[in-house]
Design a protein around this motif. Structure first.
Motif, short mmCIF file in Angstrom:
data_model
loop_
_atom_site.label_atom_id
_atom_site.label_comp_id
_atom_site.label_asym_id
_atom_site.label_seq_id
_atom_site.Cartn_x
_atom_site.Cartn_y
_atom_site.Cartn_z
N ALA A 16 0.73 -1.10 -0.10
CA ALA A 16 0.02 0.11 0.12
C ALA A 16 0.83 1.19 0.12
N LYS A 17 1.97 1.27 0.79
CA LYS A 17 2.90 2.58 0.82
C LYS A 17 3.46 2.46 -0.48
N GLU A 18 4.17 1.65 -1.10
CA GLU A 18 4.59 1.65 -2.38
C GLU A 18 3.77 2.39 -3.35
N GLN A 19 2.47 1.86 -3.41
CA GLN A 19 1.40 2.22 -4.44
C GLN A 19 1.34 3.66 -3.99
N TYR A 20 1.30 3.87 -2.89
CA TYR A 20 0.82 5.28 -2.33
C TYR A 20 1.91 6.49 -2.86
N ASP A 21 3.28 5.88 -2.75
CA ASP A 21 4.37 6.77 -2.93
C ASP A 21 4.48 6.95 -4.68
N ASN A 22 3.92 6.04 -5.42
CA ASN A 22 3.99 5.98 -6.81
C ASN A 22 2.68 6.86 -7.40
N THR A 23 1.85 7.08 -6.37
CA THR A 23 0.60 7.80 -6.73
C THR A 23 -0.56 7.00 -7.50
N GLN A 24 -0.21 5.86 -7.20
CA GLN A 24 -1.28 4.70 -7.51
C GLN A 24 -2.25 4.55 -6.49
N TYR A 25 -3.12 5.43 -6.24
CA TYR A 25 -4.04 5.40 -5.15
C TYR A 25 -4.90 4.49 -5.05
N SER A 26 -5.49 4.06 -6.20
CA SER A 26 -6.60 3.04 -6.15
C SER A 26 -5.89 1.54 -5.82
N LYS A 27 -4.40 1.56 -6.24
CA LYS A 27 -4.08 0.19 -6.14
C LYS A 27 -3.58 0.10 -4.42
N SER A 28 -3.20 1.38 -4.07
CA SER A 28 -2.81 1.45 -2.58
C SER A 28 -4.01 1.15 -1.60
N PHE A 29 -5.08 1.83 -1.97
CA PHE A 29 -6.10 1.68 -1.20
C PHE A 29 -6.73 0.07 -1.15
N TYR A 30 -6.60 -0.71 -2.33
CA TYR A 30 -6.71 -2.16 -2.64
C TYR A 30 -6.18 -3.01 -1.38
N HIS A 31 -4.69 -2.52 -1.19
CA HIS A 31 -3.71 -3.14 -0.38
C HIS A 31 -4.17 -2.69 1.10
N LEU A 32 -4.87 -1.63 1.15
CA LEU A 32 -5.23 -1.14 2.67
C LEU A 32 -6.19 -1.72 3.19
N GLU A 33 -7.29 -1.96 2.25
CA GLU A 33 -8.45 -2.75 2.76
C GLU A 33 -7.95 -4.30 3.16
N ARG A 34 -7.09 -4.92 2.39
CA ARG A 34 -6.53 -6.15 2.62
C ARG A 34 -6.02 -6.09 3.75
N ALA A 35 -4.99 -5.19 4.25
CA ALA A 35 -4.20 -5.00 5.38
C ALA A 35 -5.52 -4.74 6.45
N HIS A 36 -6.44 -4.03 6.23
CA HIS A 36 -7.63 -3.87 7.56
C HIS A 36 -8.10 -5.33 7.85
N ILE A 37 -8.63 -6.09 6.64
CA ILE A 37 -9.11 -7.21 7.02
C ILE A 37 -8.05 -8.03 8.00
N LEU A 38 -7.00 -8.07 7.62
CA LEU A 38 -5.98 -8.62 8.45
C LEU A 38 -5.69 -8.40 9.66
N GLY A 39 -5.81 -6.92 10.12
CA GLY A 39 -5.26 -6.45 11.29
C GLY A 39 -6.54 -5.78 12.06
N GLN A 40 -7.84 -6.05 11.82
CA GLN A 40 -8.83 -5.15 12.41
C GLN A 40 -9.14 -5.67 13.75
N SER A 41 -8.53 -6.92 14.31
CA SER A 41 -8.87 -7.19 15.70
C SER A 41 -7.59 -6.88 16.50
N PHE A 42 -6.86 -6.06 16.20
CA PHE A 42 -5.77 -5.66 16.99
C PHE A 42 -5.67 -3.88 16.68
#
Length: 111
Positions: A16-42
């Motif tokens: 997500a951060k790599e895509q963010y740095d490359n201004t690929q915001y839709s791709k960054s958001f996709y990875h943030l959604e996946r990270a959210h699913i994995l980390g939401q209980s913490f």
């Protein structure tokens, strides 16, 4: 957080951060959604995923995302260890209380 889950979360956040740095915001958001699913209980990973979604909201000039993520950041601190809607992707494009199907490749980390 189990080590396999932590590594999977970190991998999604790094992507997500790599895509963010490359201004690929839709791709960054996709990875943030996946990270959210994995980390939401913490608390920290959950809040971290919302923080980065907030940053994307600013980059995209989305008042809805910014306001929604501010509310979700507060909720992540309060509710992460109490109750989360499993599989929820965390963006303002979905209800914050709606459980969602977990992608098969992520489900193995959440057992």
């Amino acid at each position: 957080m189990k080590s396999e889950l932590k590594l999977a979360f970190q991998k999604e956040m790094a992507a997500a951060k790599e895509q963010y740095d490359n201004t690929q915001y839709s791709k960054s958001f996709y990875h943030l959604e996946r990270a959210h699913i994995l980390g939401q209980s913490f608390i920290i990973p959950h809040t971290q995923s919302h923080w980065w979604m907030l940053k994307l909201g600013f980059k995209r000039y989305s008042a809805r995302e910014v306001i929604g993520q501010i509310a979700r950041i507060f909720a992540s601190v309060i509710f992460s260890r109490i109750w989360v809607p499993k599989g929820n992707t965390g963006g303002t494009n979905v209800s914050p209380i709606k459980p969602m199907p977990i992608p098969a490749d992520l489900a193995e980390y959440l057992k």
